[in-house]
Structures are given as C-alpha cells and as structure tokens.
Design a protein around this motif. Sequence first.
Motif, PDB file in Angstrom:
ATOM      1  N   LEU A 153      42.101  43.097  70.001  1.00 22.29           N
ATOM      2  CA  LEU A 153      42.200  44.475  69.501  1.00 22.29           C
ATOM      3  C   LEU A 153      42.547  44.538  68.018  1.00 22.29           C
ATOM      4  O   LEU A 153      42.142  45.466  67.324  1.00 22.29           O
ATOM      5  CB  LEU A 153      43.219  45.259  70.325  1.00 22.29           C
ATOM      6  CG  LEU A 153      42.843  45.480  71.791  1.00 22.29           C
ATOM      7  CD1 LEU A 153      43.969  46.194  72.532  1.00 22.29           C
ATOM      8  CD2 LEU A 153      41.542  46.255  71.918  1.00 22.29           C
ATOM      9  N   GLY A 154      43.251  43.527  67.517  1.00 27.71           N
ATOM     10  CA  GLY A 154      43.572  43.479  66.090  1.00 27.71           C
ATOM     11  C   GLY A 154      42.322  43.349  65.236  1.00 27.71           C
ATOM     12  O   GLY A 154      42.202  44.000  64.188  1.00 27.71           O
TER      13      GLY A 154
ATOM     14  N   LYS B 199      39.316  44.300  66.157  1.00 26.86           N
ATOM     15  CA  LYS B 199      38.629  45.591  66.303  1.00 26.86           C
ATOM     16  C   LYS B 199      39.197  46.612  65.317  1.00 26.86           C
ATOM     17  O   LYS B 199      38.455  47.262  64.582  1.00 26.86           O
ATOM     18  CB  LYS B 199      38.808  46.082  67.743  1.00 26.86           C
ATOM     19  CG  LYS B 199      38.290  47.475  68.005  1.00 26.86           C
ATOM     20  CD  LYS B 199      38.572  47.859  69.445  1.00 26.86           C
ATOM     21  CE  LYS B 199      38.076  49.230  69.791  1.00 26.86           C
ATOM     22  NZ  LYS B 199      38.157  49.481  71.241  1.00 26.86           N
ATOM     23  N   GLU B 200      40.517  46.761  65.304  1.00 27.20           N
ATOM     24  CA  GLU B 200      41.167  47.718  64.420  1.00 27.20           C
ATOM     25  C   GLU B 200      40.905  47.407  62.951  1.00 27.20           C
ATOM     26  O   GLU B 200      40.677  48.309  62.148  1.00 27.20           O
ATOM     27  CB  GLU B 200      42.664  47.764  64.704  1.00 27.20           C
ATOM     28  CG  GLU B 200      42.982  48.343  66.068  1.00 27.20           C
ATOM     29  CD  GLU B 200      44.426  48.110  66.506  1.00 27.20           C
ATOM     30  OE1 GLU B 200      45.248  47.616  65.705  1.00 27.20           O
ATOM     31  OE2 GLU B 200      44.727  48.426  67.674  1.00 27.20           O
ATOM     32  N   ALA B 201      40.921  46.116  62.604  1.00 26.71           N
ATOM     33  CA  ALA B 201      40.686  45.721  61.214  1.00 26.71           C
ATOM     34  C   ALA B 201      39.262  46.051  60.774  1.00 26.71           C
ATOM     35  O   ALA B 201      39.048  46.557  59.665  1.00 26.71           O
ATOM     36  CB  ALA B 201      40.963  44.230  61.037  1.00 26.71           C
TER      37      ALA B 201
ATOM     38  N   ILE C 265      37.250  48.386  61.947  1.00 26.16           N
ATOM     39  CA  ILE C 265      37.116  49.841  61.823  1.00 26.16           C
ATOM     40  C   ILE C 265      37.828  50.350  60.573  1.00 26.16           C
ATOM     41  O   ILE C 265      37.294  51.179  59.831  1.00 26.16           O
ATOM     42  CB  ILE C 265      37.627  50.551  63.091  1.00 26.16           C
ATOM     43  CG1 ILE C 265      36.716  50.193  64.279  1.00 26.16           C
ATOM     44  CG2 ILE C 265      37.705  52.058  62.886  1.00 26.16           C
ATOM     45  CD1 ILE C 265      37.276  50.599  65.630  1.00 26.16           C
ATOM     46  N   ALA C 266      39.015  49.829  60.305  1.00 25.29           N
ATOM     47  CA  ALA C 266      39.767  50.258  59.124  1.00 25.29           C
ATOM     48  C   ALA C 266      39.082  49.818  57.834  1.00 25.29           C
ATOM     49  O   ALA C 266      39.058  50.569  56.855  1.00 25.29           O
ATOM     50  CB  ALA C 266      41.189  49.696  59.173  1.00 25.29           C
TER      51      ALA C 266
ATOM     52  N   TYR D 286      31.600  50.480  61.345  1.00 25.58           N
ATOM     53  CA  TYR D 286      32.264  50.189  62.615  1.00 25.58           C
ATOM     54  C   TYR D 286      33.001  51.414  63.144  1.00 25.58           C
ATOM     55  O   TYR D 286      33.645  52.136  62.394  1.00 25.58           O
ATOM     56  CB  TYR D 286      33.268  49.053  62.432  1.00 25.58           C
ATOM     57  CG  TYR D 286      32.633  47.796  61.891  1.00 25.58           C
ATOM     58  CD1 TYR D 286      31.904  46.959  62.729  1.00 25.58           C
ATOM     59  CD2 TYR D 286      32.755  47.448  60.556  1.00 25.58           C
ATOM     60  CE1 TYR D 286      31.309  45.813  62.241  1.00 25.58           C
ATOM     61  CE2 TYR D 286      32.157  46.294  60.056  1.00 25.58           C
ATOM     62  CZ  TYR D 286      31.438  45.483  60.901  1.00 25.58           C
ATOM     63  OH  TYR D 286      30.841  44.351  60.421  1.00 25.58           O
TER      64      TYR D 286
ATOM     65  N   THR E 241      34.560  53.276  67.228  1.00 22.95           N
ATOM     66  CA  THR E 241      34.795  53.111  68.652  1.00 22.95           C
ATOM     67  C   THR E 241      34.784  54.488  69.310  1.00 22.95           C
ATOM     68  O   THR E 241      34.715  55.505  68.620  1.00 22.95           O
ATOM     69  CB  THR E 241      36.111  52.357  68.933  1.00 22.95           C
ATOM     70  OG1 THR E 241      36.159  51.992  70.318  1.00 22.95           O
ATOM     71  CG2 THR E 241      37.331  53.171  68.548  1.00 22.95           C
TER      72      THR E 241
ATOM     73  N   ASP F 273      38.645  52.207  74.578  1.00 18.55           N
ATOM     74  CA  ASP F 273      40.081  52.099  74.322  1.00 18.55           C
ATOM     75  C   ASP F 273      40.659  50.926  75.117  1.00 18.55           C
ATOM     76  O   ASP F 273      40.400  50.788  76.315  1.00 18.55           O
ATOM     77  CB  ASP F 273      40.809  53.389  74.720  1.00 18.55           C
ATOM     78  CG  ASP F 273      40.603  54.509  73.715  1.00 18.55           C
ATOM     79  OD1 ASP F 273      40.000  54.262  72.643  1.00 18.55           O
ATOM     80  OD2 ASP F 273      41.031  55.646  74.011  1.00 18.55           O
TER      81      ASP F 273
ATOM     82  N   VAL G 175      33.773  46.519  69.475  1.00 18.49           N
ATOM     83  CA  VAL G 175      33.571  47.516  68.435  1.00 18.49           C
ATOM     84  C   VAL G 175      32.121  47.976  68.495  1.00 18.49           C
ATOM     85  O   VAL G 175      31.244  47.232  68.932  1.00 18.49           O
ATOM     86  CB  VAL G 175      33.944  46.926  67.049  1.00 18.49           C
ATOM     87  CG1 VAL G 175      32.995  45.838  66.624  1.00 18.49           C
ATOM     88  CG2 VAL G 175      34.063  47.988  65.992  1.00 18.49           C
TER      89      VAL G 175
END
Length: 137
Positions: A69-70, A72-74, A76-77, A83, A85, A90, A95
């Motif tokens: 998940l880290g 994925k979050e990186a 998107i950010a 990217y 979601t 969730d 992604v």
Amino acid sequence: MATLDDVRRLALALPRTDEAVSWGSAHWRVSKKGFVWERPLRRSDEAALEAAGVPLPEGDVLGVRVADLGVKEALIADDPAVYFTTPHFDGFPAVLVRLERIGVDELRELVEDAWVDRAPKTVAKAWLAEQGRGQDG
C-alpha cells in the motif's frame, strides 16, 4: 502515450506470462497470478471519482499490482494525473493507470515491477540477474 497493445507486448515478453480474459477484459498472469489487467471503470467507480473531484480517464485504464500500500500511495501522490484508485481497491495493493498519460518506458518499469512482485521468487531472481538488476530492481 501507451496502449493496451504496449501492455500486451511488455507483459508477454516476461517469463511464464500468459494472457487470459477475466470479466470480459484482458488479464496478464505469471504462473497463474495476475499482475496487470485491463480495468474498465464501473458506474460506481465513475461516481466515486466524480464525487472526489478526480477527472475521469479519457482512454483505457490498466490495473497494476504493486508491492504494498505504501507503493500505491507514493505513485498516486507523485503523479495523480497518471495514477489513481477507486474505493473498490481500498486496502488492496494495486493502482489504476491512465494509459493515455503514461509513457512506454514508465509503463515497462511498472509492468516489470508488478511481474517481479508476483512471479515465483526463483524465476524473478533469475530474470533480474539476466537483466543485470539486483533483487531491488
């Protein structure tokens, strides 16, 4: 701009990879474990994106398995234009990618990383060694 044909070419170039159809869409697997897939948006996805103020993709969408998940979050950010979601994903390490906004070189890296994450460890290690890359890529 990348296409589903680019995804197909990149995925099938990797060892032990095949293409299947799942829910009417292309799905690429390594040793029967999915790592990238065509992911048309559902009405609920579109509604959630619109409610969040996220622009809807104009072309094909790719689902890509990521290490955690880290990651994925990186992703998107770092580049929310590429990217994103939806609530459907969730808590799941994947992604979504706007193919019309990603270059082929970046797509190659994404597909290869997804493949390495899902491939049997001995197969991934051998492939990485052939590529002159360490286990961390």
